[in-house]
Design an enzyme around this catalytic site. Structure first.
Site, PDB file in Angstrom:
ATOM      1  N   ARG A   7       0.468 -14.956   0.325  1.00 25.11           N
ATOM      2  CA  ARG A   7      -0.095 -14.962   1.678  1.00 25.11           C
ATOM      3  C   ARG A   7      -1.520 -15.526   1.669  1.00 25.11           C
ATOM      4  NH1 ARG A   7       1.144  -8.888   3.382  1.00 25.11           N
ATOM      5  NH2 ARG A   7       0.941  -8.635   1.128  1.00 25.11           N
TER       6      ARG A   7
ATOM      7  N   LYS B  18      14.839  -3.508   1.993  1.00 24.43           N
ATOM      8  CA  LYS B  18      13.780  -3.063   1.066  1.00 24.43           C
ATOM      9  C   LYS B  18      14.096  -1.681   0.478  1.00 24.43           C
ATOM     10  CE  LYS B  18       9.447  -3.978   2.211  1.00 24.43           C
ATOM     11  NZ  LYS B  18       8.219  -3.849   3.004  1.00 24.43           N
TER      12      LYS B  18
ATOM     13  N   VAL C 247       0.836  -1.207   0.000  1.00 15.24           N
ATOM     14  CA  VAL C 247       0.000   0.000   0.000  1.00 15.24           C
ATOM     15  C   VAL C 247       0.869   1.255   0.000  1.00 15.24           C
ATOM     16  CG1 VAL C 247      -1.702   1.284   1.351  1.00 15.24           C
ATOM     17  CG2 VAL C 247      -1.908  -1.190   1.127  1.00 15.24           C
TER      18      VAL C 247
ATOM     19  N   PHE D  52      -8.448   0.992  -1.337  1.00 15.85           N
ATOM     20  CA  PHE D  52      -9.255  -0.076  -1.937  1.00 15.85           C
ATOM     21  C   PHE D  52      -8.506  -0.661  -3.140  1.00 15.85           C
ATOM     22  CE2 PHE D  52     -12.033   2.970   0.154  1.00 15.85           C
ATOM     23  CZ  PHE D  52     -12.712   2.144   1.029  1.00 15.85           C
TER      24      PHE D  52
ATOM     25  N   CYS E 136      -5.633  -9.559   2.662  1.00 20.11           N
ATOM     26  CA  CYS E 136      -6.703  -8.643   3.088  1.00 20.11           C
ATOM     27  C   CYS E 136      -7.984  -9.334   3.543  1.00 20.11           C
ATOM     28  CB  CYS E 136      -7.007  -7.675   1.951  1.00 20.11           C
ATOM     29  SG  CYS E 136      -5.540  -6.846   1.361  1.00 20.11           S
TER      30      CYS E 136
ATOM     31  N   THR F 276      -5.190  -0.556   7.298  1.00 19.02           N
ATOM     32  CA  THR F 276      -6.522  -0.996   7.741  1.00 19.02           C
ATOM     33  C   THR F 276      -6.464  -1.220   9.247  1.00 19.02           C
ATOM     34  OG1 THR F 276      -6.881  -2.019   5.607  1.00 19.02           O
ATOM     35  CG2 THR F 276      -8.296  -2.751   7.401  1.00 19.02           C
TER      36      THR F 276
ATOM     37  N   ARG G   8      -6.529  -3.307  -5.368  1.00 15.86           N
ATOM     38  CA  ARG G   8      -6.385  -4.758  -5.566  1.00 15.86           C
ATOM     39  C   ARG G   8      -4.989  -5.035  -6.082  1.00 15.86           C
ATOM     40  NH1 ARG G   8     -10.954  -5.082  -9.844  1.00 15.86           N
ATOM     41  NH2 ARG G   8      -9.990  -3.055 -10.129  1.00 15.86           N
TER      42      ARG G   8
ATOM     43  N   PHE H 138     -17.079 -10.118  -8.762  1.00 19.38           N
ATOM     44  CA  PHE H 138     -16.905 -11.038  -7.628  1.00 19.38           C
ATOM     45  C   PHE H 138     -17.912 -12.174  -7.611  1.00 19.38           C
ATOM     46  CE2 PHE H 138     -13.481  -9.736  -4.786  1.00 19.38           C
ATOM     47  CZ  PHE H 138     -13.003  -8.697  -5.563  1.00 19.38           C
ATOM     48  N   LEU H 139     -18.253 -12.643  -8.801  1.00 18.12           N
ATOM     49  CA  LEU H 139     -19.140 -13.811  -8.896  1.00 18.12           C
ATOM     50  C   LEU H 139     -18.415 -14.960  -9.581  1.00 18.12           C
ATOM     51  CD1 LEU H 139     -22.697 -12.369  -9.680  1.00 18.12           C
ATOM     52  CD2 LEU H 139     -21.791 -13.210  -7.522  1.00 18.12           C
TER      53      LEU H 139
HETATM   54  C1  UGA Z   1      -8.894  -6.768  -1.812  1.00 17.63           C
HETATM   55  C2  UGA Z   1      -9.987  -5.782  -2.249  1.00 17.63           C
HETATM   56  O1  UGA Z   1     -10.549  -6.164  -3.500  1.00 17.63           O
HETATM   57  C3  UGA Z   1      -9.425  -4.357  -2.351  1.00 17.63           C
HETATM   58  O2  UGA Z   1     -10.467  -3.443  -2.648  1.00 17.63           O
HETATM   59  C4  UGA Z   1      -8.783  -3.990  -1.003  1.00 17.63           C
HETATM   60  O3  UGA Z   1      -8.189  -2.703  -1.051  1.00 17.63           O
HETATM   61  C5  UGA Z   1      -7.707  -4.991  -0.666  1.00 17.63           C
HETATM   62  O4  UGA Z   1      -8.304  -6.311  -0.599  1.00 17.63           O
HETATM   63  C6  UGA Z   1      -7.118  -4.586   0.669  1.00 17.63           C
HETATM   64  O5  UGA Z   1      -7.854  -4.587   1.660  1.00 17.63           O
HETATM   65  O6  UGA Z   1      -5.974  -4.127   0.702  1.00 17.63           O
HETATM   66  P1  UGA Z   1      -6.946  -8.088  -3.093  1.00 17.63           P
HETATM   67  O7  UGA Z   1      -6.822  -8.891  -1.836  1.00 17.63           O
HETATM   68  O8  UGA Z   1      -5.729  -7.562  -3.760  1.00 17.63           O
HETATM   69  O9  UGA Z   1      -7.915  -6.821  -2.850  1.00 17.63           O
HETATM   70  O10 UGA Z   1      -7.618  -9.047  -4.160  1.00 17.63           O
HETATM   71  P2  UGA Z   1      -9.044  -9.258  -4.855  1.00 17.63           P
HETATM   72  O11 UGA Z   1      -8.923  -8.994  -6.287  1.00 17.63           O
HETATM   73  O12 UGA Z   1     -10.109  -8.560  -4.128  1.00 17.63           O
HETATM   74  O13 UGA Z   1      -9.198 -10.841  -4.651  1.00 17.63           O
HETATM   75  C7  UGA Z   1      -9.318 -11.407  -3.347  1.00 17.63           C
HETATM   76  C8  UGA Z   1      -9.503 -12.902  -3.475  1.00 17.63           C
HETATM   77  O14 UGA Z   1     -10.758 -13.206  -4.057  1.00 17.63           O
HETATM   78  C9  UGA Z   1      -8.465 -13.610  -4.344  1.00 17.63           C
HETATM   79  O15 UGA Z   1      -8.091 -14.819  -3.728  1.00 17.63           O
HETATM   80  C10 UGA Z   1      -9.202 -13.859  -5.663  1.00 17.63           C
HETATM   81  O16 UGA Z   1      -8.710 -14.958  -6.374  1.00 17.63           O
HETATM   82  C11 UGA Z   1     -10.601 -14.106  -5.154  1.00 17.63           C
HETATM   83  N1  UGA Z   1     -11.649 -13.820  -6.145  1.00 17.63           N
HETATM   84  C12 UGA Z   1     -11.912 -12.557  -6.546  1.00 17.63           C
HETATM   85  C13 UGA Z   1     -12.402 -14.883  -6.638  1.00 17.63           C
HETATM   86  O17 UGA Z   1     -12.192 -16.062  -6.272  1.00 17.63           O
HETATM   87  N2  UGA Z   1     -13.406 -14.618  -7.518  1.00 17.63           N
HETATM   88  C14 UGA Z   1     -13.694 -13.356  -7.929  1.00 17.63           C
HETATM   89  O18 UGA Z   1     -14.662 -13.176  -8.732  1.00 17.63           O
HETATM   90  C15 UGA Z   1     -12.918 -12.300  -7.448  1.00 17.63           C
END
Ligand code: UGA
Length: 459
Positions: A356, A59, A35, A176, A287, A145, A178, A276-277
């Site tokens: 992680r 780092k 972040v 927020f 996260c 967070t 990703r 997210f479906l």
């Molecule tokens: C998540 C949130 O999406 C961000 O908005 C937030 O800022 C971040 O956490 C954080 O709190 O720092 P991130 O963990 O990078 O981001 O990843 P995502 O893209 O949200 O995916 C999370 C998990 O859900 C992954 O394991 C991904 O494979 C899974 N996922 C996501 C699915 O299985 N299906 C989906 O349709 C979407």
């Protein structure tokens, strides 16, 4: 004094608005992890003068040598460009970096502790280092967070130490981002959340985010508590959506329905939405697991039942065992001892090297426990996985990993796996068995090449 400062700030805002002059804020970001680094680089891109500070000497040395400590598309170019333009620098000298700044963004990690709560050790340390510098105004902005109530607790600390309240504001400004799309998420967010009761702090935040506000990105000014809650509630809601669709996909597995059509049919309802479906092997990363757990603990603390969040976590734990369960069925419950299983994908999701809480860890550990030989491949995450699971074979390419395998399990949605040459795969493997835990492959193609296969919620 306060009035003088507000007048000065108003003058700056007037100049910015009427003379088209961008005011460049001196910003220090404490914590150069995911972040902090993205935030610092993007603020520099806005035109601010940014120092990214971190106690980790290795780092900072890496960054000072124009290398990136994490894999994130576009980050290296962004960092190098801003370093060259002298808007971005890196240091281990935290004191000097704090002294320099008008705005200090705390972006240190708040990992899960043994009790499932957020560990605030790094945040407390960073905050303690700021306090001696509050001899003139500084904006203290928390990006990490943090549990609801943390911002107010920081204000209480400053009050109890007798620091003149004209010399600080505390703001909550959650991120927020990703992993994998963090830069575009920062540059084009759905919203900016700013939690503070101070008008002065609001003006500083407007100056800092000016390029996004100009683009009419929605910006919500609210209280610190509401801002902190928005972050947790957003992540927990998305995690819940995922656990829900994973359960529906599991139902599809039993009924013969196709989750692709089900997700599409649901998502076209604008109240539900398409995002997210996509079902999979469960959510991972730094996260969702940690934030859902911390939110659930906050429910306990405040005596509020957060049953839905707890159910989302429980479903997710169970979902992580699906790939292995599917493998067992395809292998007709034969012993896995001495079978070679190729695991494709180690990162918790595509476009990142972050492992992680990756579901791949659960799959690999269980394969190992059952005596299987694991050959793993990931385009970028192998080095990180080696630190957690050193005793498996790490292949240098997808086709090297699958050669001679009794089965292939796809764990991460890398494009490379989506466009796998099924003809070549069929020639290289020992047995034509595929578990595709990300639904990347076309079932008709798998059938055509004679594979036994299992997807998530797809016939
Ligand atoms: C998540 C949130 O999406 C961000 O908005 C937030 O800022 C971040 O956490 C954080 O709190 O720092 P991130 O963990 O990078 O981001 O990843 P995502 O893209 O949200 O995916 C999370 C998990 O859900 C992954 O394991 C991904 O494979 C899974 N996922 C996501 C699915 O299985 N299906 C989906 O349709 C979407």
């Amino acid at each position: 004094m306060q009035i003088k400062k507000i007048n000065l700030l108003l003058l700056v805002i007037f100049l910015v608005m009427h003379c088209n002059v961008a005011y460049c804020v001196r910003i220090t970001v404490l914590g150069s992890g995911y972040v902090g680094l993205i935030t610092g680089a993007c603020f520099a891109e806005f035109g601010h003068e940014v120092i990214c500070a971190d106690t980790d000497v290795a780092k900072i040395t890496v960054l000072q040598n124009n290398h990136m400590p994490i894999y994130e598309p576009g980050l290296k170019e962004l960092v190098i460009r801003n370093v060259q333009q002298k808007r971005l620098s890196f240091t281990n000298d935290i004191d000097q970096a704090i002294a320099y700044a008008e705005g200090i963004f705390i972006a240190v990690g708040t990992p899960m502790d043994n009790a499932g709560c957020a560990d605030l050790t790094a945040l407390s340390n960073a905050f303690a280092m700021i306090i001696p510098h509050l001899t003139s105004y500084k904006l203290i902005c928390v990006k990490s967070t943090v549990p609801i109530g943390t911002g107010q607790a920081l204000l209480e600390i400053l009050k109890s130490k007798g620091i003149d309240s004209h010399y600080y504001d505390v703001v909550s400004n959650p991120e927020f981002l990703r992993e994998g799309t963090a830069i575009s998420d920062f540059m084009n967010p759905d919203r900016i959340i700013i939690g503070t009761a101070s008008e002065m702090a609001q003006e500083w935040m407007r100056l800092i985010y000016e390029p996004l506000l100009e683009k009419r990105i929605p910006c919500i000014f609210t209280t610190i508590e509401s801002s902190e809650t928005i972050k947790y509630a957003s992540n927990a809601f998305l995690a819940t959506k995922l656990s829900f669709i994973n359960e529906i996909a599991n139902l599809c597995d039993q009924t013969g329905a196709d989750i692709f059509d089900v997700s599409k049919g649901m998502g076209l309802d604008s109240r539900i939405g398409q995002a997210f479906l996509k079902p999979g092997p469960g959510f991972g990363g730094s996260c969702f697991p940690k934030d859902c757990s911390a939110l659930s603990q906050m429910g306990n603390k405040f005596g509020v039942a957060l049953n839905v969040v707890q159910a989302a976590l429980k479903t997710n734990e169970e979902q992580k065992y699906k790939p292995l369960q599917k493998l067992r069925v395809l292998m007709k419950h034969e012993s896995l001892t001495d079978k070679t299983i190729a695991v494709l994908g180690l990162a918790f999701k595509g476009n990142t090297d972050d492992v992680r809480y990756s579901p791949a860890i659960v799959t690999i550990e269980n394969l190992k426990n059952e005596g299987a030989q694991v050959k793993a491949y990931d385009p970028v995450a192998s080095e990180n996985m080696k630190k957690i699971v050193p005793d498996i074979i790490y292949s240098h390419s997808l086709y090297e990993a699958v050669s001679g395998a009794d089965a292939v399990i796809i764990m991460t949605e890398w494009d490379e796996f989506k466009y796998i040459d099924l003809g070549l795969l069929a020639e290289l493997v020992k047995q034509k068995i595929v578990v595709d835990a990300r639904n990347l492959l076309d079932p008709r193609e798998l059938k055509k090449f004679g594979f036994s296969y299992s997807l998530i919620g797809r016939p």
